[in-house]
Write a protein that holds these residues in place. Structure first.
Motif, mmCIF file in Angstrom:
data_model
loop_
_atom_site.group_PDB
_atom_site.id
_atom_site.type_symbol
_atom_site.label_atom_id
_atom_site.label_comp_id
_atom_site.label_asym_id
_atom_site.label_seq_id
_atom_site.Cartn_x
_atom_site.Cartn_y
_atom_site.Cartn_z
ATOM 1 N N TRP A 141 0.821 -1.207 0.000
ATOM 2 C CA TRP A 141 0.000 0.000 0.000
ATOM 3 C C TRP A 141 0.855 1.257 0.000
ATOM 4 C CZ3 TRP A 141 -4.514 -1.454 -1.502
ATOM 5 C CH2 TRP A 141 -4.956 -2.739 -1.178
ATOM 6 N N LEU A 142 0.272 2.351 -0.471
ATOM 7 C CA LEU A 142 1.038 3.561 -0.775
ATOM 8 C C LEU A 142 1.637 4.226 0.466
ATOM 9 C CD1 LEU A 142 1.805 5.176 -3.318
ATOM 10 C CD2 LEU A 142 -0.125 6.691 -2.835
ATOM 11 N N HIS A 143 1.010 4.053 1.609
ATOM 12 C CA HIS A 143 1.503 4.724 2.817
ATOM 13 C C HIS A 143 2.700 4.004 3.452
ATOM 14 C CE1 HIS A 143 -1.172 1.599 4.456
ATOM 15 N NE2 HIS A 143 -0.426 1.659 5.536
ATOM 16 N N LEU A 144 3.005 2.795 3.005
ATOM 17 C CA LEU A 144 4.055 2.013 3.642
ATOM 18 C C LEU A 144 5.447 2.507 3.263
ATOM 19 C CD1 LEU A 144 2.527 -1.552 3.123
ATOM 20 C CD2 LEU A 144 2.569 -0.210 5.237
ATOM 21 N N PRO A 146 9.559 2.155 2.411
ATOM 22 C CA PRO A 146 10.309 1.187 1.595
ATOM 23 C C PRO A 146 10.695 -0.070 2.361
ATOM 24 C CG PRO A 146 11.063 3.407 1.112
ATOM 25 C CD PRO A 146 10.110 3.516 2.271
ATOM 26 N N GLN A 147 11.112 0.072 3.610
ATOM 27 C CA GLN A 147 11.505 -1.107 4.382
ATOM 28 C C GLN A 147 10.319 -2.018 4.650
ATOM 29 O OE1 GLN A 147 14.747 -2.012 5.202
ATOM 30 N NE2 GLN A 147 13.631 -3.929 5.546
ATOM 31 N N ALA A 148 9.159 -1.427 4.940
ATOM 32 C CA ALA A 148 7.958 -2.240 5.150
ATOM 33 C C ALA A 148 7.585 -2.996 3.874
ATOM 34 C CB ALA A 148 6.802 -1.360 5.607
ATOM 35 N N LEU A 149 7.730 -2.334 2.729
ATOM 36 C CA LEU A 149 7.454 -2.996 1.454
ATOM 37 C C LEU A 149 8.409 -4.158 1.228
ATOM 38 C CD1 LEU A 149 6.890 0.079 -0.902
ATOM 39 C CD2 LEU A 149 5.148 -1.389 0.114
ATOM 40 N N VAL A 150 9.677 -3.940 1.529
ATOM 41 C CA VAL A 150 10.671 -5.004 1.380
ATOM 42 C C VAL A 150 10.327 -6.186 2.281
ATOM 43 C CG1 VAL A 150 13.067 -5.620 1.856
ATOM 44 C CG2 VAL A 150 12.548 -3.521 0.598
ATOM 45 N N ASP A 151 10.015 -5.905 3.533
ATOM 46 C CA ASP A 151 9.703 -6.983 4.481
ATOM 47 C C ASP A 151 8.481 -7.774 4.025
ATOM 48 O OD1 ASP A 151 11.827 -6.105 5.994
ATOM 49 O OD2 ASP A 151 10.590 -5.012 7.454
ATOM 50 N N GLN A 152 7.441 -7.055 3.599
ATOM 51 C CA GLN A 152 6.219 -7.726 3.153
ATOM 52 C C GLN A 152 6.471 -8.586 1.918
ATOM 53 O OE1 GLN A 152 3.170 -4.843 2.428
ATOM 54 N NE2 GLN A 152 2.497 -4.764 4.557
ATOM 55 N N ALA A 208 8.647 -15.862 0.359
ATOM 56 C CA ALA A 208 8.896 -17.042 1.197
ATOM 57 C C ALA A 208 7.659 -17.931 1.292
ATOM 58 C CB ALA A 208 9.344 -16.603 2.595
ATOM 59 N N GLU A 209 6.475 -17.309 1.207
ATOM 60 C CA GLU A 209 5.234 -18.075 1.288
ATOM 61 C C GLU A 209 4.858 -18.726 -0.031
ATOM 62 O OE1 GLU A 209 2.412 -15.259 2.729
ATOM 63 O OE2 GLU A 209 3.225 -15.271 4.786
ATOM 64 N N GLY A 210 5.631 -18.458 -1.078
ATOM 65 C CA GLY A 210 5.409 -19.138 -2.342
ATOM 66 C C GLY A 210 4.735 -18.325 -3.421
ATOM 67 N N PHE A 211 4.351 -17.087 -3.116
ATOM 68 C CA PHE A 211 3.749 -16.251 -4.155
ATOM 69 C C PHE A 211 4.769 -16.000 -5.265
ATOM 70 C CE2 PHE A 211 1.075 -15.141 -0.499
ATOM 71 C CZ PHE A 211 -0.186 -15.253 -1.066
ATOM 72 N N ARG A 212 4.268 -15.848 -6.493
ATOM 73 C CA ARG A 212 5.134 -15.668 -7.640
ATOM 74 C C ARG A 212 5.289 -14.196 -8.034
ATOM 75 N NH1 ARG A 212 6.393 -20.274 -10.475
ATOM 76 N NH2 ARG A 212 5.755 -22.140 -9.340
ATOM 77 N N GLY A 213 4.543 -13.326 -7.343
ATOM 78 C CA GLY A 213 4.643 -11.903 -7.607
ATOM 79 C C GLY A 213 3.921 -11.122 -6.533
ATOM 80 N N ALA A 214 4.116 -9.801 -6.529
ATOM 81 C CA ALA A 214 3.440 -8.926 -5.563
ATOM 82 C C ALA A 214 3.210 -7.567 -6.208
ATOM 83 C CB ALA A 214 4.272 -8.769 -4.293
ATOM 84 N N ALA A 266 12.559 4.803 -5.587
ATOM 85 C CA ALA A 266 13.260 4.284 -4.409
ATOM 86 C C ALA A 266 12.530 3.077 -3.827
ATOM 87 C CB ALA A 266 13.403 5.382 -3.359
ATOM 88 N N ARG A 267 11.213 3.159 -3.759
ATOM 89 C CA ARG A 267 10.423 2.066 -3.199
ATOM 90 C C ARG A 267 10.551 0.810 -4.066
ATOM 91 N NH1 ARG A 267 5.836 3.558 -0.215
ATOM 92 N NH2 ARG A 267 4.385 2.551 -1.653
ATOM 93 N N LEU A 268 10.370 0.987 -5.371
ATOM 94 C CA LEU A 268 10.418 -0.160 -6.269
ATOM 95 C C LEU A 268 11.829 -0.746 -6.359
ATOM 96 C CD1 LEU A 268 8.159 1.216 -9.141
ATOM 97 C CD2 LEU A 268 7.549 -0.539 -7.466
ATOM 98 N N SER A 269 12.830 0.115 -6.364
ATOM 99 C CA SER A 269 14.212 -0.357 -6.436
ATOM 100 C C SER A 269 14.582 -1.176 -5.211
ATOM 101 C CB SER A 269 15.174 0.825 -6.583
ATOM 102 O OG SER A 269 14.935 1.528 -7.791
ATOM 103 N N ALA A 270 14.112 -0.747 -4.045
ATOM 104 C CA ALA A 270 14.400 -1.484 -2.811
ATOM 105 C C ALA A 270 13.781 -2.873 -2.855
ATOM 106 C CB ALA A 270 13.878 -0.699 -1.606
ATOM 107 N N VAL A 271 12.566 -2.944 -3.341
ATOM 108 C CA VAL A 271 11.898 -4.244 -3.433
ATOM 109 C C VAL A 271 12.580 -5.130 -4.461
ATOM 110 C CG1 VAL A 271 9.743 -5.418 -4.030
ATOM 111 C CG2 VAL A 271 9.684 -3.339 -2.644
ATOM 112 N N ARG A 272 12.904 -4.581 -5.634
ATOM 113 C CA ARG A 272 13.558 -5.386 -6.667
ATOM 114 C C ARG A 272 14.891 -5.930 -6.176
ATOM 115 N NH1 ARG A 272 12.099 -8.646 -9.570
ATOM 116 N NH2 ARG A 272 10.856 -7.416 -11.028
ATOM 117 N N GLU A 273 15.676 -5.100 -5.530
ATOM 118 C CA GLU A 273 16.976 -5.553 -5.022
ATOM 119 C C GLU A 273 16.809 -6.673 -3.997
ATOM 120 O OE1 GLU A 273 20.999 -3.757 -2.834
ATOM 121 O OE2 GLU A 273 19.334 -2.434 -3.342
ATOM 122 N N ALA A 274 15.749 -6.582 -3.175
ATOM 123 C CA ALA A 274 15.545 -7.575 -2.121
ATOM 124 C C ALA A 274 15.065 -8.912 -2.659
ATOM 125 C CB ALA A 274 14.549 -7.028 -1.095
ATOM 126 N N VAL A 275 14.151 -8.894 -3.641
ATOM 127 C CA VAL A 275 13.530 -10.151 -4.085
ATOM 128 C C VAL A 275 14.266 -10.803 -5.248
ATOM 129 C CG1 VAL A 275 11.258 -9.442 -3.284
ATOM 130 C CG2 VAL A 275 11.901 -8.987 -5.661
#
Length: 369
Positions: free
Chosen positions: A143-146, A148-154, A160-166, A180-189
């Motif tokens: 969600w938009l209010h989260l 970058p770190q919360a997005l990465v954690d989620q 880890a739960e097996g989803f193929r995308g988010a 910044a938000r999308l880059s953090a998630v891409r780097e993490a996953v």
């Protein structure tokens, strides 16, 4: 003796979201769940439903009660196509639009539930049975209010739960924040996990091009609703400026509107919402229309019903995971290795918890022929 619809019940149940849901233009206040059950002279019944995200539910109920259900009572439930056409044109002065489509969906999904139950077949097989499983991505976070770190954690948890995308919401005040938000998630996953983005119609033409160009290199699965849904040529223009697939459809209310997008080459992915397009009858038409353009279908919301519709057609690419019926149903979406599996039970495959519904319902109406 002729087969007829003898009795119809209408219910309104509010289901507040379990987490705060925000996007570029709104917050998800509550799911107004509108449930219609029809009882036929053969002793069979079918239940359908639609929803809003907080406004308009009473208007849908009024349209059903005052105009559509009286026209449904006494009719032959096997003539689903004829009934949809008749009810649509009976309310033509209010179509095409969300209120009419949501009301039609309640009836149409109930009719299909009755038909598939009476034939003892799962809905997805009755409608074609093209796939036995469909990839699953999650919109339970992002969600938009989260932060970058919360997005990465989620998103790491989803992987880890097996989803193929988010899905990650975009539309922060400055493009750099989205990047910044999308880059953090891409780097993490990593590169093997799909990231979908959704602007919820919050951008204008120049900004949509600017952000799409800024997102190049992040390998996004799609850019969803970047512009107002009415702006077909704007989406067409955006597609000419980006290699990111452009997804539209949750805010379209008739197959003809999808045809306009497809003929104009203004989208890469269609996302029909079975409630907002008016039910299963027009949803299936839209999916097959998209197939003729070699365009995939990735429907919006309502995973409990869309899993069956996606399994019915060959060009459905994803089911969106965002549970919202858990409090009033006993059935659950079957998930296996990151795929959604359609139910093997007859009907829609949704088992309603009528005691829980009765405890929550704010409206209950019964109408007879």
């Amino acid at each position: 003796m002729a087969l007829t619809v003898e009795r119809v019940t209408l219910r309104h149940v509010d289901l507040p979201p379990k987490v705060v849901r925000t996007d570029a233009i709104q917050s998800f206040v509550t799911q107004e769940t509108l449930i219609l059950t029809l009882h036929c002279s053969d002793g069979g019944s079918g239940t359908g439903y639609a929803y809003t995200i907080g406004t308009g539910g009473s208007s849908v109920m009024a349209l059903l009660k005052d105009h559509l259900v009286p026209r449904l009572l006494g009719r032959d439930p096997t003539r689903i196509e004829a009934l949809w056409k008749d009810l649509f044109f009976h309310t033509h002065a209010t179509a095409v639009g969300a209120i009419t489509s949501l009301a039609l969906c309640c009836i149409d999904t109930a009719l299909w539930d009755w038909r598939s139950r009476s034939l003892h077949q799962p809905l997805w097989k009755l409608l074609g049975g093209a796939q036995t499983r469909v990839p699953l991505y999650t919109t339970e976070g992002g969600w938009l209010h989260l932060s970058p770190q919360a997005l990465v954690d989620q998103t790491l948890q989803a992987k880890a739960e097996g989803f193929r995308g988010a899905k990650i919401k975009i539309g922060r005040p400055h493009v750099s924040e989205d990047v910044a938000r999308l880059s953090a998630v891409r780097e993490a996953v990593g590169t093997s996990f799909d990231i979908m983005t959704d602007a919820n119609q919050g951008l204008h033409r120049p900004e949509s091009v600017r952000r799409a160009r800024a997102f190049e290199g992040l390998d996004l699965a799609w850019l969803e609703e970047p512009l107002p849904a009415e702006d077909v040529s704007g989406h067409q223009q955006l597609r000419a400026h980006t290699g990111i697939p452009v997804a539209v459809g949750e805010s379209l209310y008739h197959p003809m509107q999808f045809r306009q997008y497809l003929e104009a080459g203004a989208c890469s992915i269609v996302q029909p919402d079975v409630a907002r397009i008016g039910g299963i009858t027009p949803w299936i038409k839209t999916a097959h229309l998209a197939e003729t353009f070699d365009v995939p279908v990735c429907p919006h919301f309502l995973m409990e019903l869309h899993v069956s519709l996606c399994a019915a057609v060959p060009n459905a690419a994803w089911v969106e995971y965002i549970p919202q019926l858990d409090d009033i149903t006993t059935s659950r979406l079957r998930i296996e290795e990151g795929y959604a599996l359609p139910p093997e039970t007859s009907g829609l495959g949704i088992e309603w918890d009528w005691e829980a519904i009765a405890a929550r319902q704010s409206v209950f109406l019964e109408m007879k022929a």
